[in-house]
Design an enzyme around this catalytic site. Structure first.
Site, PDB file in Angstrom:
ATOM      1  CD  GLU A   1      -2.780  -1.221   2.452  1.00  0.00           C
ATOM      2  OE1 GLU A   1      -3.598  -2.142   2.499  1.00  0.00           O
ATOM      3  OE2 GLU A   1      -2.779  -0.292   3.276  1.00  0.00           O
TER       4      GLU A   1
ATOM      5  CB  CYS B   1       3.051   7.629   3.016  1.00  0.00           C
ATOM      6  SG  CYS B   1       3.445   6.439   4.303  1.00  0.00           S
TER       7      CYS B   1
ATOM      8  CB  CYS C   1       6.798  -4.812   9.271  1.00  0.00           C
ATOM      9  SG  CYS C   1       8.078  -3.926  10.196  1.00  0.00           S
TER      10      CYS C   1
ATOM     11  CB  CYS D   1       5.277  -1.918  16.537  1.00  0.00           C
ATOM     12  SG  CYS D   1       6.979  -1.473  16.151  1.00  0.00           S
TER      13      CYS D   1
ATOM     14  CB  CYS E   1       2.160  -1.321  13.788  1.00  0.00           C
ATOM     15  SG  CYS E   1       2.372  -1.071  12.027  1.00  0.00           S
TER      16      CYS E   1
ATOM     17  N   GLY F   1       6.555  -1.676   6.523  1.00  0.00           N
ATOM     18  CA  GLY F   1       7.938  -2.142   6.610  1.00  0.00           C
ATOM     19  C   GLY F   1       8.868  -1.251   7.392  1.00  0.00           C
ATOM     20  CD  GLU F   2      12.909   0.104  10.528  1.00  0.00           C
ATOM     21  OE1 GLU F   2      11.924   0.588  11.102  1.00  0.00           O
ATOM     22  OE2 GLU F   2      13.900   0.793  10.220  1.00  0.00           O
TER      23      GLU F   2
ATOM     24  CB  SER G   1       9.705   6.842   9.644  1.00  0.00           C
ATOM     25  OG  SER G   1       9.247   6.509  10.925  1.00  0.00           O
TER      26      SER G   1
ATOM     27  CB  SER H   1       9.026   4.893  15.632  1.00  0.00           C
ATOM     28  OG  SER H   1       8.620   5.328  14.354  1.00  0.00           O
ATOM     29  CG  LEU H   2      11.596   7.576  21.960  1.00  0.00           C
ATOM     30  CD1 LEU H   2      12.932   6.912  21.695  1.00  0.00           C
ATOM     31  CD2 LEU H   2      11.797   8.946  22.587  1.00  0.00           C
TER      32      LEU H   2
ATOM     33  CG  ASN I   1      -4.368   6.568  13.081  1.00  0.00           C
ATOM     34  OD1 ASN I   1      -5.144   7.488  13.310  1.00  0.00           O
ATOM     35  ND2 ASN I   1      -3.156   6.767  12.572  1.00  0.00           N
TER      36      ASN I   1
ATOM     37  CB  CYS J   1       0.388   6.407  11.273  1.00  0.00           C
ATOM     38  SG  CYS J   1       1.229   7.834  10.681  1.00  0.00           S
TER      39      CYS J   1
END
Ligand code: SAH
Length: 347
Positions: free
Chosen positions: A84, A98, A105, A109, A112, A159-160, A189, A214-215, A295, A338
Site C-alpha cells: 500500500e 508515503c 514487517c 510493534c 501496528c 515495513g522497516e 522513519s 519512532s520512540l 489510529n 499511520c
C-alpha cells in the site's frame, strides 16, 4: 536484475546520453510507456519494450478519502505481493507520498497493523521508486486537483526501511537524482535499528535525508512491551547516536525528530512526559517530537489517548522547551492512516 541493469544490457555500446534520455522518460509524468519515449530510435524502443518492464507494480485499486485529500493505492508486485502507498495533501496544498519499503514487517510493534502481517519480503529499489512513479501518473491523469506536485516523500508505509538499507538507499539516490524533491523534503522513519543508524552516519552514499525515530516511550520496559525490537541498552546507545548525528551536521541537522504514538494509559501520562523530557535532557541534543494519536487497528487492546491528554502531553513538552506537534490523522476512513496499512497477502 534491476531495471537499470536490464537497460544497460539493451544499450550495450550505445552512447551514454541514451541512458540519460531513458532516466528522464522514466521520471516524466507525461510518458507512461516505452512507445512514448520518442526521443529514442524506434528499434531501441521496441527492444526496451521487450526486455525492460516499464513498471514493476500493477495498481489493483485506489481509495479516496471523503475529504479528497488522501488516496491509498493497493499495488501488486510481479510475484503477486500486495503493498500500500498513500498520497496525502500537505499544508502547502501539494502532495506528500508515503511509500512502503517492505511487504509486511518483522518488527511486530504491538499497535501496528502491518506488524500483524509478519514479514514477507523486502521491496526492491525499483519497487520503491515505482510507488513514486505510479502516483506521478495518477496525479497527471486525475482531474480537478488543487496541485499535481509531489513535494515530499516519507518512508512511513509498510515495513522497516533500515531493515532494507541498500534498496532504500538506492531508491533515495534515484529519486534525488531524477526529481525536483530535495533531501530535506524526504524523511526515512525507523523503529530504531541502531546498527543501521550508525552505519548511515558514516556511509558516503547515504544521502542527507531526514531521519525520524519512532520512540513511543522513554521508559525501557514500556518501550520493550510495545516495540519488542527494542535493543538492550537502547536509550544509552540512542543518546550517543543522537550526539554523533548532530556533530556530523551541526547546522542543518539542528534537531533530532521523534515520532511518539499516544496510547491511552500506556505512554501518555504526566510521568511518561517527564521521562521523555529527562531523556532529552540527558542526551543533551535538541529534539522535536511528532505526537501521533493512535489510529485504531484490529487485534490489539489499545485506545486513542483522549484529546485533552494529548494536549496536556504536548504542553508539558513545550514547557520544557521541546517542540512538539500533534499529527492530524489523514485518511483514517480508508485505513490509510499511520499503522493501518495491511494489504491482504497470502504467503
Ligand atoms: N517502521 C518504521 C516506519 C513505518 S510506521 C517506523 O517504525 O518508524 C510509521 C509510523 O506510524 C511509526 O512511527 C509507527 O510507529 C506509527 N504507527 C504504527 N501503527 C500506528 C497506529 N496504529 N496508529 C498511529 N501510528 C502508528
Amino acid at each position: 536484475m534491476t531495471r537499470n541493469e536490464k537497460i544497460l544490457n539493451v544499450l550495450g555500446d550505445t552512447p551514454s546520453y541514451r541512458q540519460k534520455q531513458i532516466d528522464a522518460a522514466l521520471f516524466d509524468a507525461h510518458t507512461s510507456n516505452w512507445e512514448n519515449v520518442t526521443a529514442l530510435p524506434k528499434a531501441l524502443r521496441s527492444r526496451l519494450l521487450q526486455e525492460v518492464p516499464w513498471m514493476t507494480l500493477v495498481p489493483e485499486f485506489t481509495l479516496e478519502s471523503k475529504h479528497k485529500n488522501t488516496f491509498k493505492s493497493i499495488l501488486r508486485t510481479t510475484d503477486g505481493k500486495r503493498i500500500e502507498s498513500v498520497l496525502m495533501q500537505n499544508a502547502r496544498g501539494h502532495w506528500t507520498l508515503c511509500v512502503s519499503s517492505q511487504v509486511g514487517c518483522a518488527m511486530n510493534c504491538s499497535f501496528c497493523a502491518t506488524g500483524k502481517m509478519g514479514f514477507i519480503r523486502s521491496l526492491t529499489a525499483d519497487e520503491i521508486i515505482d510507488q513514486y512513479r505510479f502516483f506521478l501518473y495518477f496525479l497527471e491523469n486525475k482531474k480537478n486537483l488543487p496541485s499535481k506536485k509531489i513535494t515530499n516523500i516519507v518512508y512511513m508505509g509498510m515495513g522497516e526501511p533500515l531493515a532494507n538499507y541498500e534498496n532504500v538507499k538506492t531508491s533515495l539516490n534515484a529519486i534525488l537524482a531524477h526529481t525536483y524533491i530535495g533531501h530535506t523534503r524526504i524523511t526515512v522513519s525507523t523503529v530504531g535499528v541502531l546498527p543501521q543508524m550508525k552505519k548511515l552516519l558514516s556511509d558516503p552514499e547515504w544521502p542527507d535525508v531526514r531521519i525520524a525515530i519512532s520512540l513511543h516511550s522513554a521508559d525501557p520496559q514500556v518501550r520493550k512491551n510495545i516495540v519488542p525490537s527494542t535493543a538492550e541498552n537502547f536509550f544509552d546507545q540512542l543518546a550517543e547516536w543522537m550526539r554523533s548525528a548532530i556533530t556530523k551536521n551541526p547546522t542543518r541537522r539542528n534537531h533530532i525528530t521523534f515520532e511518539y504514538i499516544l496510547l491511552e494509559n500506556v505512554n501518555e501520562q504526566k510521568e511518561d512526559a517527564k521521562k521523555l523530557i529527562r531523556f532529552a535532557q540527558t542526551a543533551n541534543v535538541p529534539i522535536k517530537i511528532n505526537l501521533i494519536p493512535y489510529n485504531k487497528t484490529q487485534g490489539n487492546p489499545f485506545s486513542q489517548s483522549a484529546l485533552e491528554r494529548q494536549l496536556a502531553f504536548q504542553k508539558m513538552l513545550e514547557y520544557a522547551g521541546i517542540t512538539a506537534t500533534i499529527r492530524r490523522p489523514m485518511g483514517d476512513d480508508i485505513a490509510a492512516a499511520c499503522g493501518q496499512l495491511i494489504a491482504q497477502n497470502s504467503q
